[in-house]
Design a protein around this motif. Sequence first.
Motif, short mmCIF file in Angstrom:
data_model
loop_
_atom_site.label_atom_id
_atom_site.label_comp_id
_atom_site.label_asym_id
_atom_site.label_seq_id
_atom_site.Cartn_x
_atom_site.Cartn_y
_atom_site.Cartn_z
N GLU A 95 0.84 -1.20 0.00
CA GLU A 95 0.00 0.00 0.00
C GLU A 95 0.87 1.25 0.00
N VAL A 96 0.47 2.22 -0.79
CA VAL A 96 1.15 3.52 -0.84
C VAL A 96 0.52 4.39 0.24
N GLU A 97 1.30 4.76 1.23
CA GLU A 97 0.78 5.55 2.35
C GLU A 97 0.64 7.02 1.99
N ASN A 98 1.55 7.54 1.19
CA ASN A 98 1.57 8.96 0.84
C ASN A 98 1.51 9.09 -0.68
N LEU A 99 0.43 9.67 -1.17
CA LEU A 99 0.25 9.78 -2.63
C LEU A 99 0.97 10.99 -3.22
N GLU A 100 1.58 11.79 -2.38
CA GLU A 100 2.32 12.96 -2.86
C GLU A 100 3.43 12.50 -3.82
N GLY A 101 3.55 13.16 -4.91
CA GLY A 101 4.55 12.79 -5.90
C GLY A 101 4.07 11.76 -6.90
N ARG A 102 2.86 11.28 -6.72
CA ARG A 102 2.25 10.32 -7.65
C ARG A 102 0.86 10.85 -8.03
N PRO A 103 0.82 11.88 -8.85
CA PRO A 103 -0.46 12.51 -9.17
C PRO A 103 -1.46 11.56 -9.83
N HIS A 104 -0.98 10.57 -10.56
CA HIS A 104 -1.90 9.63 -11.20
C HIS A 104 -2.66 8.81 -10.15
N LEU A 105 -2.02 8.48 -9.04
CA LEU A 105 -2.71 7.75 -7.97
C LEU A 105 -3.68 8.66 -7.22
N LEU A 106 -3.27 9.88 -7.00
CA LEU A 106 -4.14 10.85 -6.33
C LEU A 106 -5.38 11.13 -7.17
N GLU A 107 -5.19 11.30 -8.48
CA GLU A 107 -6.32 11.54 -9.38
C GLU A 107 -7.27 10.33 -9.42
N ALA A 108 -6.71 9.13 -9.48
CA ALA A 108 -7.54 7.92 -9.51
C ALA A 108 -8.33 7.80 -8.20
N HIS A 109 -7.68 8.10 -7.08
CA HIS A 109 -8.37 8.03 -5.79
C HIS A 109 -9.49 9.05 -5.73
N ALA A 110 -9.22 10.26 -6.15
CA ALA A 110 -10.24 11.32 -6.14
C ALA A 110 -11.40 10.95 -7.06
N SER A 111 -11.10 10.34 -8.19
CA SER A 111 -12.14 9.91 -9.13
C SER A 111 -13.01 8.82 -8.50
N ASP A 112 -12.38 7.88 -7.79
CA ASP A 112 -13.13 6.82 -7.10
C ASP A 112 -14.11 7.42 -6.09
N ILE A 113 -13.64 8.40 -5.33
CA ILE A 113 -14.46 9.03 -4.29
C ILE A 113 -15.61 9.79 -4.95
N ALA A 114 -15.31 10.49 -6.05
CA ALA A 114 -16.35 11.24 -6.76
C ALA A 114 -17.43 10.31 -7.30
N LEU A 115 -17.08 9.07 -7.59
CA LEU A 115 -18.05 8.09 -8.08
C LEU A 115 -18.86 7.45 -6.94
N GLY A 116 -18.53 7.81 -5.72
CA GLY A 116 -19.28 7.30 -4.58
C GLY A 116 -18.65 6.15 -3.83
N LEU A 117 -17.43 5.78 -4.20
CA LEU A 117 -16.76 4.70 -3.47
C LEU A 117 -16.24 5.23 -2.13
N PRO A 118 -16.34 4.44 -1.07
CA PRO A 118 -15.92 4.91 0.25
C PRO A 118 -14.40 5.04 0.34
N ALA A 119 -13.93 6.24 0.66
CA ALA A 119 -12.50 6.54 0.69
C ALA A 119 -11.73 5.58 1.60
N GLU A 120 -12.32 5.23 2.75
CA GLU A 120 -11.60 4.39 3.72
C GLU A 120 -11.43 2.95 3.22
N ARG A 121 -12.17 2.57 2.20
CA ARG A 121 -12.06 1.20 1.68
C ARG A 121 -11.19 1.13 0.43
N ARG A 122 -10.74 2.27 -0.06
CA ARG A 122 -9.91 2.31 -1.26
C ARG A 122 -8.46 2.54 -0.87
N CYS A 123 -7.56 2.02 -1.69
CA CYS A 123 -6.14 2.26 -1.45
C CYS A 123 -5.38 2.23 -2.77
#
Length: 172
Positions: A137-165
């Motif tokens: 698991e990547v603990e800090n998404l800083e420096g990996r904008p593609h992971l940060l964008e994918a995570h934000a997209s998941d949350i925007a689609l309604g997926l629970p942030a605490e269950r995504r990594c």
Amino acid sequence: MSGFTLRLAQEGDAEAYHRVEDDATDLLREEPSLAGVPIPPTASAQDHAKVIAKGRSLTALVGNEIVGFAAAAPAGRELHLHELSVARAYQGRKIGATLLEALAVDARNSGYRAITLNTFRDIPWNAPFYARHGFVEVENLEGRPHLLEAHASDIALGLPAERRCAMIRFLD
């Protein structure tokens, strides 16, 4: 690789990728722990075609039938796995694991430092599966904008942030 073969994805594979992903996603739709969680629609054939055009995706076949795929695209010096799917009728045959290992070999040989992905943290065929194949698991998404964008997209689609990594497998 008994009973199936792998090859580099071809432009004409996109429609089959959509069908395979849609079939495999039924497992998420049926997962009791996800009751009430909106499962986003699967990628369209056009979206898969865009990823395939980047030249890093792999296709699994039984005979001439596409039964699985690893859709990946470059993200700097890392390769991002957008989707790994195997049709439900063909699961349990190590097709997904073989796709993942072949992707790692190809990525390493092509000079990529790592493979990244975003997934469910607690679904057995998601993060635990990838962990068995060398992902952490990547603990800090800083420096990996593609992971940060994918995570934000998941949350925007309604997926629970605490269950995504986000996860990464370094290719030493």
